[in-house]
Motif scaffolding. Structure first.
Motif, PDB file in Angstrom:
ATOM      1  N   PHE A  11       0.749  -1.133   0.008  1.00 36.57           N
ATOM      2  CA  PHE A  11       0.054   0.035   0.073  1.00 36.57           C
ATOM      3  C   PHE A  11       0.967   1.433   0.044  1.00 36.57           C
ATOM      4  CE2 PHE A  11      -3.623  -2.551   1.810  1.00 36.57           C
ATOM      5  CZ  PHE A  11      -4.334  -2.814   0.615  1.00 36.57           C
ATOM      6  N   ARG A  12       2.065   1.169   0.595  1.00 34.07           N
ATOM      7  CA  ARG A  12       2.700   2.351   0.575  1.00 34.07           C
ATOM      8  C   ARG A  12       3.271   2.601  -0.877  1.00 34.07           C
ATOM      9  NH1 ARG A  12       5.039   1.145   5.614  1.00 34.07           N
ATOM     10  NH2 ARG A  12       6.160  -0.300   4.809  1.00 34.07           N
ATOM     11  N   GLN A  13       3.536   1.662  -1.543  1.00 36.03           N
ATOM     12  CA  GLN A  13       3.940   1.994  -3.064  1.00 36.03           C
ATOM     13  C   GLN A  13       2.724   2.443  -3.868  1.00 36.03           C
ATOM     14  OE1 GLN A  13       5.495  -2.174  -4.592  1.00 36.03           O
ATOM     15  NE2 GLN A  13       7.265  -2.012  -2.947  1.00 36.03           N
ATOM     16  N   LEU A  14       1.601   1.976  -3.499  1.00 38.88           N
ATOM     17  CA  LEU A  14       0.260   2.482  -4.051  1.00 38.88           C
ATOM     18  C   LEU A  14      -0.003   3.819  -3.736  1.00 38.88           C
ATOM     19  CD1 LEU A  14      -1.800  -0.573  -4.281  1.00 38.88           C
ATOM     20  CD2 LEU A  14      -0.660   0.247  -6.134  1.00 38.88           C
ATOM     21  N   GLY A  15       0.747   4.321  -2.448  1.00 36.97           N
ATOM     22  CA  GLY A  15       0.300   5.447  -1.824  1.00 36.97           C
ATOM     23  C   GLY A  15      -1.320   5.792  -1.278  1.00 36.97           C
ATOM     24  N   LEU A  16      -1.727   4.642  -0.943  1.00 37.89           N
ATOM     25  CA  LEU A  16      -3.078   4.678  -0.300  1.00 37.89           C
ATOM     26  C   LEU A  16      -2.644   4.957   1.419  1.00 37.89           C
ATOM     27  CD1 LEU A  16      -4.452   1.425  -1.677  1.00 37.89           C
ATOM     28  CD2 LEU A  16      -4.839   3.842  -2.201  1.00 37.89           C
ATOM     29  N   GLN A  21      -6.872   1.561   2.653  1.00 40.29           N
ATOM     30  CA  GLN A  21      -6.196   0.300   2.797  1.00 40.29           C
ATOM     31  C   GLN A  21      -7.361  -0.704   3.211  1.00 40.29           C
ATOM     32  OE1 GLN A  21      -2.542   0.166   4.977  1.00 40.29           O
ATOM     33  NE2 GLN A  21      -1.671   1.839   3.928  1.00 40.29           N
ATOM     34  N   LYS A  22      -7.874  -0.350   4.379  1.00 45.08           N
ATOM     35  CA  LYS A  22      -8.945  -0.976   4.867  1.00 45.08           C
ATOM     36  C   LYS A  22     -10.056  -0.997   4.189  1.00 45.08           C
ATOM     37  CE  LYS A  22      -7.554   0.000   9.569  1.00 45.08           C
ATOM     38  NZ  LYS A  22      -7.922   0.419  11.027  1.00 45.08           N
ATOM     39  N   VAL A  23     -10.647  -0.080   3.382  1.00 40.96           N
ATOM     40  CA  VAL A  23     -11.555  -0.246   2.291  1.00 40.96           C
ATOM     41  C   VAL A  23     -11.288  -1.289   1.322  1.00 40.96           C
ATOM     42  CG1 VAL A  23     -12.890   1.076   0.645  1.00 40.96           C
ATOM     43  CG2 VAL A  23     -12.570   2.210   2.821  1.00 40.96           C
ATOM     44  N   VAL A  24     -10.107  -1.093   0.807  1.00 44.97           N
ATOM     45  CA  VAL A  24      -9.778  -2.124  -0.189  1.00 44.97           C
ATOM     46  C   VAL A  24      -9.690  -3.561   0.382  1.00 44.97           C
ATOM     47  CG1 VAL A  24      -7.795  -2.738  -1.838  1.00 44.97           C
ATOM     48  CG2 VAL A  24      -8.317  -0.264  -1.736  1.00 44.97           C
ATOM     49  N   LEU A  25      -8.978  -3.782   1.312  1.00 41.05           N
ATOM     50  CA  LEU A  25      -8.860  -5.020   1.810  1.00 41.05           C
ATOM     51  C   LEU A  25     -10.376  -5.657   2.184  1.00 41.05           C
ATOM     52  CD1 LEU A  25      -5.542  -4.934   3.875  1.00 41.05           C
ATOM     53  CD2 LEU A  25      -6.054  -6.086   2.181  1.00 41.05           C
ATOM     54  N   ASP A  26     -11.271  -4.756   2.987  1.00 44.81           N
ATOM     55  CA  ASP A  26     -12.632  -5.350   3.297  1.00 44.81           C
ATOM     56  C   ASP A  26     -13.483  -5.698   1.971  1.00 44.81           C
ATOM     57  OD1 ASP A  26     -12.035  -4.970   5.798  1.00 44.81           O
ATOM     58  OD2 ASP A  26     -13.096  -2.962   5.991  1.00 44.81           O
ATOM     59  N   PHE A  27     -13.151  -4.894   1.046  1.00 44.32           N
ATOM     60  CA  PHE A  27     -13.993  -5.146  -0.164  1.00 44.32           C
ATOM     61  C   PHE A  27     -13.477  -6.401  -0.800  1.00 44.32           C
ATOM     62  CE2 PHE A  27     -13.573  -5.360  -4.842  1.00 44.32           C
ATOM     63  CZ  PHE A  27     -14.736  -5.258  -5.280  1.00 44.32           C
TER      64      PHE A  27
END
Length: 47
Positions: A11-16, A21-27
């Motif tokens: 996620f650091r590489q993606l700049g989130l 991050q939590k939204v993406v992982l929960d999805f």
């Protein structure tokens, strides 16, 4: 419970930020559960 720290480097590489991050992982976690449950239902229907 998901371990968000396992994904920190990606996620650091993606700049989130942390909330994103939590939204993406929960999805993806919910999507995985839906797909898994649909596969089980299909297997039961096919029998």
């Amino acid at each position: 419970m998901l371990n968000y720290q396992d994904y920190d480097e990606d996620f650091r590489q993606l700049g989130l930020n942390e909330n994103e991050q939590k939204v993406v992982l929960d999805f993806f976690h919910q999507l995985g559960e839906i797909l898994f449950n649909n596969k089980i239902e299909k297997l039961l229907q096919d029998e």
